[in-house]
Design an enzyme around this catalytic site. Sequence first.
Site, PDB file in Angstrom:
ATOM      1  N   LYS A 169       0.836  -1.203   0.000  1.00 20.50           N
ATOM      2  CA  LYS A 169       0.000   0.000   0.000  1.00 20.50           C
ATOM      3  C   LYS A 169       0.866   1.247   0.000  1.00 20.50           C
ATOM      4  O   LYS A 169       1.544   1.534   0.984  1.00 20.50           O
ATOM      5  CB  LYS A 169      -0.879   0.027   1.250  1.00 20.50           C
ATOM      6  CG  LYS A 169      -1.847   1.194   1.245  1.00 20.50           C
ATOM      7  CD  LYS A 169      -2.507   1.401   2.593  1.00 20.50           C
ATOM      8  CE  LYS A 169      -1.811   2.432   3.430  1.00 20.50           C
ATOM      9  NZ  LYS A 169      -1.726   3.759   2.814  1.00 20.50           N
ATOM     10  N   GLY A 220       7.369   4.613   8.079  1.00 25.90           N
ATOM     11  CA  GLY A 220       6.513   5.777   8.308  1.00 25.90           C
ATOM     12  C   GLY A 220       6.791   6.364   9.679  1.00 25.90           C
ATOM     13  O   GLY A 220       7.878   6.177  10.237  1.00 25.90           O
ATOM     14  N   GLY A 225       3.651   3.684  13.614  1.00 22.32           N
ATOM     15  CA  GLY A 225       4.346   2.434  13.943  1.00 22.32           C
ATOM     16  C   GLY A 225       3.775   1.798  15.215  1.00 22.32           C
ATOM     17  O   GLY A 225       3.622   0.582  15.305  1.00 22.32           O
ATOM     18  N   GLU A 242      10.369   0.739  10.333  1.00 22.93           N
ATOM     19  CA  GLU A 242      11.352   1.790  10.020  1.00 22.93           C
ATOM     20  C   GLU A 242      10.643   3.116  10.272  1.00 22.93           C
ATOM     21  O   GLU A 242       9.804   3.533   9.476  1.00 22.93           O
ATOM     22  CB  GLU A 242      11.765   1.707   8.535  1.00 22.93           C
ATOM     23  CG  GLU A 242      12.474   0.430   8.154  1.00 22.93           C
ATOM     24  CD  GLU A 242      13.900   0.343   8.680  1.00 22.93           C
ATOM     25  OE1 GLU A 242      14.355   1.292   9.357  1.00 22.93           O
ATOM     26  OE2 GLU A 242      14.548  -0.671   8.421  1.00 22.93           O
ATOM     27  N   CYS A 276      14.014  10.501   6.576  1.00 21.11           N
ATOM     28  CA  CYS A 276      14.082  10.005   7.961  1.00 21.11           C
ATOM     29  C   CYS A 276      15.491  10.185   8.513  1.00 21.11           C
ATOM     30  O   CYS A 276      15.660  10.443   9.700  1.00 21.11           O
ATOM     31  CB  CYS A 276      13.644   8.547   8.020  1.00 21.11           C
ATOM     32  SG  CYS A 276      14.532   7.490   6.882  1.00 21.11           S
ATOM     33  N   GLU A 374      10.979  15.875  15.575  1.00 22.92           N
ATOM     34  CA  GLU A 374      11.377  15.638  14.179  1.00 22.92           C
ATOM     35  C   GLU A 374      10.622  16.632  13.297  1.00 22.92           C
ATOM     36  O   GLU A 374       9.404  16.567  13.187  1.00 22.92           O
ATOM     37  CB  GLU A 374      11.006  14.207  13.769  1.00 22.92           C
ATOM     38  CG  GLU A 374      11.422  13.893  12.351  1.00 22.92           C
ATOM     39  CD  GLU A 374      10.870  12.580  11.802  1.00 22.92           C
ATOM     40  OE1 GLU A 374       9.722  12.226  12.102  1.00 22.92           O
ATOM     41  OE2 GLU A 374      11.609  11.921  11.046  1.00 22.92           O
TER      42      GLU A 374
HETATM   43  P1  NAD Z   1       2.667   7.969   8.246  1.00 23.80           P
HETATM   44  O1  NAD Z   1       2.989   7.097   9.400  1.00 23.80           O
HETATM   45  O2  NAD Z   1       1.649   9.023   8.396  1.00 23.80           O
HETATM   46  O3  NAD Z   1       2.176   7.088   6.995  1.00 23.80           O
HETATM   47  C1  NAD Z   1       2.944   6.031   6.472  1.00 23.80           C
HETATM   48  C2  NAD Z   1       2.012   5.012   5.833  1.00 23.80           C
HETATM   49  O4  NAD Z   1       1.178   4.436   6.845  1.00 23.80           O
HETATM   50  C3  NAD Z   1       1.074   5.585   4.781  1.00 23.80           C
HETATM   51  O5  NAD Z   1       0.961   4.641   3.729  1.00 23.80           O
HETATM   52  C4  NAD Z   1      -0.244   5.702   5.546  1.00 23.80           C
HETATM   53  O6  NAD Z   1      -1.382   5.651   4.700  1.00 23.80           O
HETATM   54  C5  NAD Z   1      -0.189   4.487   6.450  1.00 23.80           C
HETATM   55  N1  NAD Z   1      -1.013   4.567   7.656  1.00 23.80           N
HETATM   56  C6  NAD Z   1      -1.530   5.678   8.263  1.00 23.80           C
HETATM   57  N2  NAD Z   1      -2.213   5.331   9.377  1.00 23.80           N
HETATM   58  C7  NAD Z   1      -2.093   3.984   9.498  1.00 23.80           C
HETATM   59  C8  NAD Z   1      -2.538   3.023  10.460  1.00 23.80           C
HETATM   60  N3  NAD Z   1      -3.253   3.385  11.538  1.00 23.80           N
HETATM   61  N4  NAD Z   1      -2.216   1.719  10.271  1.00 23.80           N
HETATM   62  C9  NAD Z   1      -1.485   1.315   9.214  1.00 23.80           C
HETATM   63  N5  NAD Z   1      -1.035   2.186   8.263  1.00 23.80           N
HETATM   64  C10 NAD Z   1      -1.334   3.491   8.405  1.00 23.80           C
HETATM   65  O7  NAD Z   1       4.077   8.543   7.780  1.00 23.80           O
HETATM   66  P2  NAD Z   1       4.348   9.606   6.639  1.00 23.80           P
HETATM   67  O8  NAD Z   1       3.874  10.928   7.155  1.00 23.80           O
HETATM   68  O9  NAD Z   1       3.837   9.088   5.349  1.00 23.80           O
HETATM   69  O10 NAD Z   1       5.951   9.585   6.567  1.00 23.80           O
HETATM   70  C11 NAD Z   1       6.762  10.421   7.322  1.00 23.80           C
HETATM   71  C12 NAD Z   1       7.371   9.659   8.487  1.00 23.80           C
HETATM   72  O11 NAD Z   1       8.008   8.490   8.027  1.00 23.80           O
HETATM   73  C13 NAD Z   1       8.450  10.445   9.199  1.00 23.80           C
HETATM   74  O12 NAD Z   1       8.309  10.317  10.582  1.00 23.80           O
HETATM   75  C14 NAD Z   1       9.740   9.780   8.754  1.00 23.80           C
HETATM   76  O13 NAD Z   1      10.816   9.935   9.626  1.00 23.80           O
HETATM   77  C15 NAD Z   1       9.305   8.367   8.599  1.00 23.80           C
HETATM   78  N6  NAD Z   1      10.194   7.636   7.689  1.00 23.80           N
HETATM   79  C16 NAD Z   1      11.016   6.677   8.200  1.00 23.80           C
HETATM   80  C17 NAD Z   1      11.911   6.002   7.376  1.00 23.80           C
HETATM   81  C18 NAD Z   1      12.836   4.940   7.907  1.00 23.80           C
HETATM   82  O14 NAD Z   1      13.351   4.170   7.100  1.00 23.80           O
HETATM   83  N7  NAD Z   1      13.071   4.830   9.185  1.00 23.80           N
HETATM   84  C19 NAD Z   1      11.950   6.311   6.024  1.00 23.80           C
HETATM   85  C20 NAD Z   1      11.093   7.287   5.535  1.00 23.80           C
HETATM   86  C21 NAD Z   1      10.208   7.941   6.381  1.00 23.80           C
END
Ligand code: NAD
Length: 475
Positions: A169, A220, A225, A242, A276, A374
């Site tokens: 997804k 994310g 997470g 991650e 990230c 962050e």
């Molecule tokens: P997010 O957590 O809002 O969304 C990530 C994904 O999760 C999206 O596909 C979203 O639709 C889905 N999602 C949202 N709510 C959910 C739920 N309750 N259950 C399951 N899935 C759900 O993150 P974002 O705003 O898209 O990304 C930014 C964040 O990601 C930042 O905090 C960044 O640091 C982190 N990030 C981490 C890494 C890493 O490798 N550690 C890499 C890139 C981004």
Amino acid sequence: MVTQYKNLINGEMISTSKMLDVVNPANEEVIGQVPCSGEAELNQAVAAARAAFPAWSKKSIEDRRAVVQAISATIKENSDELFRLLTAEQGKPHAQAQGEIIGASMMAGAQSTLDLDDEINEDSDERLSRTRRVPVGVVGGIVPWNFPVMMAVQKIAPALLSGCTIVLKPSPFTPLTTLRLAELIKDVAPAGVVNIITGEDSLGPLITGHPDIDKITFTGSTATGKKIMEGASKDLKRITLELGGNDASIVLPDANVEKVAEQLFWSSFTNAGQICVAAKRIYIHEDIYDELSTAIAEYAKNVKVGDGAQQGTAVGPIQNKKQYDRVLELVQDAKDNGYKFLVGGDHDPDVPGYYMPITILDNPPEDARIVAEEQFGPVMPLMKFSTEEEVIGRANASEYGLAGAVWTADPDKGVEIAEQLETGTVWVNEFLHLSPFAPFGGHKQSGFGAEYGKEGLLEFTYPQVITVKKDNVPA
Ligand code: NAD
């Protein structure tokens, strides 16, 4: 007419009646529509992945490797089309979008060379004990919006190589390039092995809670997470998380100011700070603070912020309105507290697009929100430190533990400090480099498990130990 994209389910491109708009962050115009998938589409995709699993997992690793390599080649062959679409939906400048697409192809190609050899635990007169790695089954992959293609491919490639099938997804903010890629690879892997479905955030918990998914690989935010961990606990799904980071860069007094100013800038502002592992707190030794902060600020003044599709743009808009508002809130908080800005701080609310000027803060206190949280945007705090012990303590005083960097003329000293940082990755005199052969993952609330490298591949398997007693067979 806005282009409509489709889900990839069981080797076919399939629409839904309800669609979601996707917006270009550079001008806020709708540039595509994607399926708003729900339980029905998810069930179809999971059923297809489940049905494909027995045959796929029984294929030799060489056969599976060939498919991953074909996916890598398809991405490369179509990179021109894909990177332009990526800029349109994500906002990053063309050169960086090209870097992501070519990088995704390279990383998949490199990962495809990994192996899953059996290990011998004991080979004595009495018994032979061997560990083999068995694919866990159907994987649910959930991806964010900052590197949508790279993150999708870094989940698909090892899942397939290990023998798993996947339902992926993308983020609702950046699903277009991934769905176009789905169309391009639909005949590369057997039907059902790769399924890609789009939907709102609410599709995520349905994936996490689906009884026929065996593992979740998620990239994310830390907040999401935690929800994933909770959802996956119901049937004890395996998870790789991650998550976010608040990475510290430490610049020692012997660092070459002229050389590091530009690199420090890009360690923070590449992809408009939405990485990230971007440097999100930069600690500079007091002996060189004034000189280096001035050099970084001077460099920043010549960097063009704008539409990533326009020539000369080096920093694009923030990817979406929600993130834009969050970054504005952090900047407003800095203003309200009277912190000093070296560069930027003021945006023009009348210009369409989620543009934020490059913003650099001058030595805000450690408990400022812009330091403690962050920011994930083009805003960077520079801070002064006096002693190594002090700066290591400040760097580690975070709920996150993703990455960090040390800048110095003495690499041994850099490594000595690196080993005291509580993060999954530390760079000495470089930034943002990830290897397909080294595990990448976080500590503390930056998550657990790894992607890339052998460790990343093993996350898609469980160890099965087969023990044969040698002297217990009738002669
Ligand atoms: P997010 O957590 O809002 O969304 C990530 C994904 O999760 C999206 O596909 C979203 O639709 C889905 N999602 C949202 N709510 C959910 C739920 N309750 N259950 C399951 N899935 C759900 O993150 P974002 O705003 O898209 O990304 C930014 C964040 O990601 C930042 O905090 C960044 O640091 C982190 N990030 C981490 C890494 C890493 O490798 N550690 C890499 C890139 C981004």
